[in-house]
Design an enzyme around this catalytic site. Structure first.
Site, short mmCIF file in Angstrom:
data_model
loop_
_atom_site.label_atom_id
_atom_site.label_comp_id
_atom_site.label_asym_id
_atom_site.label_seq_id
_atom_site.Cartn_x
_atom_site.Cartn_y
_atom_site.Cartn_z
N ASP A 121 0.97 -1.51 0.28
CA ASP A 121 -0.34 0.04 0.28
C ASP A 121 0.86 0.85 -0.25
OD1 ASP A 121 -2.71 0.97 0.03
OD2 ASP A 121 -2.26 1.89 2.03
N TYR A 123 1.16 6.00 -0.63
CA TYR A 123 0.63 7.10 0.29
C TYR A 123 1.17 8.08 -0.09
CZ TYR A 123 0.67 10.44 4.49
OH TYR A 123 0.30 11.88 5.13
N HIS A 128 -4.20 14.03 0.17
CA HIS A 128 -4.62 13.05 1.69
C HIS A 128 -3.39 13.15 2.20
CE1 HIS A 128 -5.64 9.87 3.82
NE2 HIS A 128 -3.80 9.78 3.75
N ARG A 137 1.14 17.08 12.13
CA ARG A 137 2.07 17.79 12.41
C ARG A 137 2.26 20.20 11.85
NH1 ARG A 137 3.38 13.49 9.86
NH2 ARG A 137 3.06 13.76 8.38
N GLU A 194 -10.43 4.03 2.98
CA GLU A 194 -9.91 4.50 2.36
C GLU A 194 -9.81 4.68 0.66
OE1 GLU A 194 -5.54 5.70 4.84
OE2 GLU A 194 -5.70 3.72 3.60
N GLU A 196 -9.33 4.14 -2.20
CA GLU A 196 -7.94 3.50 -3.75
C GLU A 196 -8.55 2.86 -4.54
OE1 GLU A 196 -4.31 2.23 -1.56
OE2 GLU A 196 -5.33 2.83 0.38
N ASP A 226 -8.86 0.40 1.55
CA ASP A 226 -7.99 -0.55 2.74
C ASP A 226 -8.15 0.40 4.14
OD1 ASP A 226 -6.45 -1.39 2.93
OD2 ASP A 226 -4.93 -0.01 3.32
N ARG A 230 -7.89 4.24 12.96
CA ARG A 230 -7.02 5.12 13.27
C ARG A 230 -6.54 5.31 15.12
NH1 ARG A 230 -5.69 6.90 7.78
NH2 ARG A 230 -7.65 6.98 6.66
N GLN A 233 -3.72 2.81 14.65
CA GLN A 233 -2.34 3.29 14.10
C GLN A 233 -1.87 4.29 15.13
OE1 GLN A 233 -4.11 4.92 10.00
NE2 GLN A 233 -1.28 5.22 9.55
N TYR A 237 2.27 3.18 15.01
CA TYR A 237 2.87 3.74 13.89
C TYR A 237 4.13 3.44 13.87
CZ TYR A 237 2.62 8.44 13.48
OH TYR A 237 2.68 9.82 13.38
N LYS A 246 -3.50 -2.06 9.90
CA LYS A 246 -4.19 -2.07 8.19
C LYS A 246 -4.63 -3.22 8.31
CE LYS A 246 -4.18 2.83 6.70
NZ LYS A 246 -3.49 2.69 5.63
N THR A 250 -8.65 -5.25 3.71
CA THR A 250 -8.37 -4.45 2.08
C THR A 250 -9.52 -4.96 1.32
OG1 THR A 250 -6.61 -4.27 2.73
CG2 THR A 250 -6.94 -4.15 0.37
N THR A 342 -4.40 6.92 -0.41
CA THR A 342 -5.62 7.54 0.01
C THR A 342 -5.77 8.78 -1.44
OG1 THR A 342 -6.42 6.74 1.66
CG2 THR A 342 -7.26 8.29 1.10
N GLU A 356 -10.21 12.53 6.53
CA GLU A 356 -10.10 14.17 6.58
C GLU A 356 -11.40 14.61 6.17
OE1 GLU A 356 -7.27 13.59 2.59
OE2 GLU A 356 -8.50 11.68 2.63
#
Length: 412
Positions: A121, A123, A128, A137, A194, A196, A226, A230, A233, A237, A246, A250, A342, A356
């Site tokens: 998978d 990113y 996204h 961040r 997600e 995709e 997917d 959250r 994760q 992560y 994850k 899927t 995503t 999102e």
């Protein structure tokens, strides 16, 4: 003057109207209409049993309930099969021989169209990545330093790839509240989708390949959800990335839309903010103009469309992702599946995840039913749809759907 592909019609009436599956498409799947798994091609509202007609190829290619053997046979066989199926379904003189081997899609159960060997998978959608990075961040540090130079990915679980229509059980995991010193164990509370597109590798490699060669290796594409936990994760992560968050499921659509069917819809990737290294530069347009949408239906209620976007929003194409995957010498195999990451656009209604859409749960969305959602609740059915739209026809993927079921007792 119209392109010849746009003027093609079938003797099958349902293939010439409002359908995801006109003769320009001819996607591949595996179905069971009551006599076991069979390899089929979608045409209008019907399925053609490919093994039962005069396809002109080795019958052994159609003896297993997956398309892996056909993929392994290579691009020349792919082209011959597509040409022969087009002939069978467009030439009126073939009707008597073909018609007995058509079954209604409504009466068939769709199965996994391929044996997924490995799942990776990515990113690779900039909107996204910017949205998620901004939430966690701040806008000034939204993208990691490497993001504009490299398609970031992680190795996922092929064992949890399931076909559309399979229920998805809410996962358990370690959860840590922001004000808690230590985690606790329990059901995920921030379960997400997600949106995709999945690229299916149809030819193997034993060493590095170019972007152009990678594009030739791709057999086709599926819609892909997917599912993501959250809150699991968020705790797990650092420092190695997603793991159990994850691994729940899927979901893929049951029809593989071939690269050949999508050829008229090629578009270029977005303008680069930073020049890519030469090995990742594309010799031609490598994305596709595919409209996408996400529907959410609470238990017993009508569906609301919660997002609409387009695959052309991706920053890196599947060919670039596959090329980069091979740079270490990593062998790719027939049946490898690559998730695009995503797919989100610049506007709020184009965001391809609940994370999102609800901005981390701070801005719940309101469905047409009046229900509010920050993340997915038990009983919710999520349906992904997509189509590339030509002049008077569309190349559709069908639906990619899954229903969230309760976590239940752990270990039960």
């Amino acid at each position: 003057m119209k392109d010849a592909r746009e003027m093609e019609t079938s003797w099958l009436e349902s293939a010439n109207g409002d359908t995801d599956f006109p003769i320009q498409n001819l996607p591949y799947g595996v179905f069971d209409a009551g006599s076991g798994a069979r390899m089929g091609v979608a045409i209008g509202d019907l399925i053609l049993d490919v093994a039962a007609v005069d396809h002109g190829l080795d019958p052994a290619l159609f003896s297993a309930p997956s398309w892996n053997a056909v993929m392994a046979a290579g691009p020349e066989v792919w082209a011959r099969l597509r040409a022969r199926l087009t002939e069978l379904l467009s030439d009126e003189s073939q009707r008597a021989a073909v018609e007995p081997h058509l079954v209604a899609q409504s009466g068939a159960r769709m199965l996994m169209p391929l044996e997924v060997v490995e799942f990776t998978d990515f990113y690779a959608g900039k909107h996204h990545a910017m949205n998620v990075g901004t939430m966690f961040r701040g806008a000034e540090n939204a993208l990691p330093p490497n993001w504009l130079s490299i398609p970031i990915g992680y190795n996922g679980r092929a064992s949890s790839v399931v076909v559309s229509g399979t229920d998805v059980r809410r996962p358990h995991g370690q959860l840590k509240a922001p004000d808690a010193e230590l985690p606790h164990f329990g059901p995920c509370k921030r379960f997400d989708l997600e949106l995709e597109l999945g690229a299916i590798v149809g030819q193997p490699s034993t060493g590095p390949v170019s972007v152009a060669a990678a594009d030739e290796m791709i057999f086709g594409y599926v819609l892909l959800n997917d599912w993501s936990a959250r809150d699991i994760q968020a705790w797990e992560y650092q420092p190695l990335g997603p793991f159990q968050a994850k691994a729940t499921a899927t979901t893929v659509s049951p029809w593989i839309v071939t690269k050949a069917a999508l050829e008229p819809f090629r578009v270029s990737t977005p303008a680069r903010e930073r020049d890519l290294l030469p090995y990742l530069q594309e010799p031609q347009p490598m994305l596709y103009d595919i409209d996408l949408e996400v529907g959410l239906a609470p238990e017993g209620k009508d569906e609301s469309i919660i997002a609409r976007t387009n695959y052309r929003e991706m920053y890196y194409s599947a060919a670039q992702q596959l090329c980069h995957h091979t740079t270490s010498g990593c062998p790719m195999r027939v049946g490898d599946l690559l998730g695009s990451g995503t797919i989100s656009g610049a506007e709020k209604h184009q965001r391809g995840s609940m994370l999102e859409l609800s901005w981390g749960g701070k801005e719940p969305i309101t469905l047409d039913s009046g229900d509010e959602r920050s993340f997915l609740e038990d009983g919710d059915t999520l349906t992904l749809r997509g189509a590339a739209k030509g002049e008077g026809y569309r190349i559709g993927f069908g639906s990619c759907a899954g229903k969230v079921t309760p976590a239940g007792e752990f270990g039960a």
